[in-house]
Motif scaffolding. Structure first.
Motif: not given
Length: 139
Positions: A59-61, A65-67, A72-75, A101-103
């Motif tokens: 999810p965009r939100g 955090f997941w990336v 602590p939420y890294f996937k 944003t990821l860039q």
């Protein structure tokens, strides 16, 4: 409240700075080990419309955090050095902003799909419902 830079300007800037693929270009790569599709839509959109087989829902939100491996939420799905992460949303606006944003976070192996899931469906590309996805997962 005065908006000094509207959503359209933000999307246009992102589009100019991120790699953009057509639906056809991504379809040709489906199933390749170096491609990870990432559906950044809200879960309600996935429930109503389905998604792309093999895509990962982030999810965009929660994406940043997941990336981030320090979060602590890294996937772990985002740890693939040899993968290209191709984001999609409904129309390609959110995914352009998210890819930008990821860039900005340092990822260079990120892109998005022009026209998003709407164009994906219009062009007859494969989709699956969340029920079909759940049925494929081992119990």
């Amino acid at each position: 409240m005065t908006i000094t830079k509207g959503y359209r300007a933000l999307v246009d800037e992102a589009m100019a700075q991120v790699k953009t693929y057509s639906v056809g270009q991504v379809r040709e790569r489906l199933g390749q080990a170096d491609l990870q599709l990432v559906d950044i839509r809200d879960v309600r959109e996935l429930q109503a419309e389905g998604t792309v087989p093999g895509s990962f829902h982030a999810p965009r939100g929660m994406l940043e955090f997941w990336v981030d491996p320090e979060s602590p939420y890294f996937k772990p799905v985002f740890a693939g050095e040899g993968k290209e992460y191709v984001l999609f949303c409904g129309a390609g606006w959110r995914s352009a902003l998210a890819a930008k944003t990821l860039q900005d976070m340092g990822m260079r192996n990120v892109a998005h799909i022009d026209g998003g899931f709407t164009d994906w469906v219009k062009q007859g590309a494969p989709t699956e419902t969340l029920e079909q996805r759940k049925a494929k997962k081992p119990a």
